[in-house]
Design an enzyme around this catalytic site. Structure first.
Site, PDB file in Angstrom:
ATOM      1  N   SER A 115       4.762   6.999  -5.616  1.00  0.00           N
ATOM      2  CA  SER A 115       5.516   6.966  -4.272  1.00  0.00           C
ATOM      3  C   SER A 115       4.530   6.447  -3.211  1.00  0.00           C
ATOM      4  O   SER A 115       3.560   5.956  -3.472  1.00  0.00           O
ATOM      5  CB  SER A 115       6.222   8.421  -3.790  1.00  0.00           C
ATOM      6  OG  SER A 115       6.801   8.316  -2.908  1.00  0.00           O
ATOM      7  N   ASP A 132       2.622   7.526   0.575  1.00  0.00           N
ATOM      8  CA  ASP A 132       2.007   8.676   0.903  1.00  0.00           C
ATOM      9  C   ASP A 132       2.708   9.951   1.544  1.00  0.00           C
ATOM     10  O   ASP A 132       2.081  11.171   1.456  1.00  0.00           O
ATOM     11  CB  ASP A 132       0.751   8.089   2.103  1.00  0.00           C
ATOM     12  CG  ASP A 132      -0.164   7.364   1.653  1.00  0.00           C
ATOM     13  OD1 ASP A 132      -0.747   7.625   0.676  1.00  0.00           O
ATOM     14  OD2 ASP A 132      -0.133   6.317   2.576  1.00  0.00           O
ATOM     15  N   SER A 174       5.479   1.903   0.898  1.00  0.00           N
ATOM     16  CA  SER A 174       5.245   0.895   1.804  1.00  0.00           C
ATOM     17  C   SER A 174       3.556   1.010   2.441  1.00  0.00           C
ATOM     18  O   SER A 174       3.168   0.065   2.708  1.00  0.00           O
ATOM     19  CB  SER A 174       6.073   0.823   2.829  1.00  0.00           C
ATOM     20  OG  SER A 174       6.101   1.888   3.501  1.00  0.00           O
TER      21      SER A 174
END
Length: 447
Positions: free
Chosen positions: A64, A66, A97
């Site tokens: 994923s 952070d 992202s």
């Protein structure tokens, strides 16, 4: 391994990333795993906090951005057996992202983030080993939480949060947000107070060399072996502080884990150094956008002679900071308190930063400054050349307090998560070697 995958992070590619690239490598390495696809915000936090058999796992792997790392760490800190839980290392594969922690690990391993970052990250996890990493204890007037990455305000947090509308573009969202915020420039009145570290020379060394030299030094240090840690040279000059005024008043992995880290010398005082009481952790909000009443947060941990390091450096938020702190007041354009090498995959903020140095780098920009200079500074984040800019001001601190003098303006973020609108005061202190990341090595950190 306990594996968390957030299917909604970034460009929503985390789930296929795991099945197509990570799972085959884990199978080849004979790593068993239990897969959890998160269904909602704070799903992973709640699970990690409440799971009874957490110690049956050798590690927690996150595919994923952070945000999920932030969830898992706060879930671990909320457990009653947090001391044992924090010995379980965390590995991360970029699927969002931002992907700052993945960039930190790959940079420390001398791997390029831009080429096969997913496979490099998965292979790093498969190789095993663990390294200590700092946490930062954060307090606002309403909540207490823990951060592993950074605290930002003004332009930096504006870019992060306002670029959410461009999330489908992936990491490009930050560039788009930076363009918008540079054109429509904002300035914020604020007050920064901090407790400086006693000797800043070794940290200033990180900022006094070009990035290429820092990476060359790190590579040479890595090649010499990780059985000893090498301090950076000491600068002759004293740190230069601008526009300031004083205030008046370990255990190893089980044998089934490949290439385990066997040297626990650097971990002997890990976890026990800074305790946290259960009352405080019950106030960690299940959402950074919800508030629980918590006046005058205090650290009530044991301050016995055998555990003096538990004493907090922070005063209650409704009281002045200690007299040995330094204060800077004025018009801020950008602010970032960082304790990792990267704050996103494209923002290299602190070259040479070790994962467990126990210090915060506060980087900020103040008005007046032209838009051209601001744009140049933002572009320089990519290769850390902003550290050579005369427009950037940097101090190194053990703890700090930031107060917005315009409470209704600006966004405060912790690890990219926005705090409740109107939060005008925040303070934090670093807790050295609080948790562990999955990274090869023999107990010394070079990130």
């Amino acid at each position: 391994m306990l594996v968390f995958v957030n299917p909604y992070s970034g460009t929503r590619r985390a789930e296929p990333i795991f099945h197509k690239k990570v799972a085959p490598l884990f199978d080849e390495a004979d790593i068993k795993y239990e897969l959890v696809i998160t269904e909602r915000q704070f799903h992973a936090k709640k699970m990690v906090e409440e799971l009874e058999d957490l110690n049956s796992y050798n590690g927690i792997v996150i595919i994923s951005g952070d945000g999920l790392v932030y969830e898992v760490l706060n879930g671990l800190m909320a457990r009653k057996d947090r001391h044992e839980a924090l010995k379980i290392p965390i590995g991360v594969v970029p699927g969002g992202s931002g992907n700052a922690l993945a960039a930190c690990v790959l940079s420390a391993e001398q791997d390029s983030y831009r080429k096969n970052a997913v496979l490099h990250s998965a292979f790093t996890i498969a190789k095993g080993g663990k390294q200590p990493m700092d946490l930062v204890k954060v307090q606002t007037p309403s909540v207490s939480m823990y951060s592993f990455l950074c605290i930002s305000w003004a332009m930096i947090s504006d870019i992060d949060i306002e670029s959410e509308r461009f999330r489908s573009f992936g990491a490009v969202r930050f560039l788009l947000g930076a363009i918008v915020r540079t054109i429509c420039l904002r300035r914020y009145q604020g007050r920064l107070s901090y407790l400086p570290v006693e000797d800043t020379s070794r940290y200033e060394e990180h900022f006094s060399k070009p990035l290429q030299q820092v990476e060359k030094d790190l590579s040479r240090q890595t090649n010499l072996g990780r059985t000893c840690s090498k301090s950076l040279p000491v600068l002759d000059s004293e740190p230069r502080l601008i526009n300031i005024r004083p205030i008046g008043t370990s255990p190893s992995f089980p044998s089934s884990f490949p290439n385990q880290c066997s040297n626990s010398n650097t971990l002997h005082n890990f976890v026990e150094e800074h305790d946290v009481n259960d009352v405080e952790m019950s106030n960690v909000s299940d959402s950074t956008n919800s508030v629980k009443h918590q006046p005058n947060i205090k650290d009530t941990t044991d301050n016995s002679s055998t555990n003096n390091s538990n004493k907090t450096l922070l005063s209650p938020l409704d009281q002045p900071v200690p007299s040995n702190w330094v204060t800077i007041e004025g018009e801020f354009i950008g602010f970032c308190a960082v304790y990792t090498s990267h704050i996103s995959q494209d923002a290299y903020m602190w070259p040479g930063r070790k994962s467990d140095e126990g210090v915060i780098s506060i980087q900020y920009v103040m008005s007046p400054l032209s838009r051209a200079s601001i744009a140049s500074l933002l572009l320089a984040f990519e290769d850390a050349s902003h550290t050579q800019s005369d427009n950037l001001r940097t101090v190194f601190a053990q703890a700090f307090r930031l107060e917005s003098l315009e409470p209704d303006r600006g966004i405060l973020t912790i690890d990219g998560e926005a705090l409740e609108k109107g939060t005008s005061c925040i303070q934090a202190e670093v807790i050295q070697r609080k948790f562990q990341i999955i990274r090869p090595g023999n107990g010394t950190s070079t990130s």
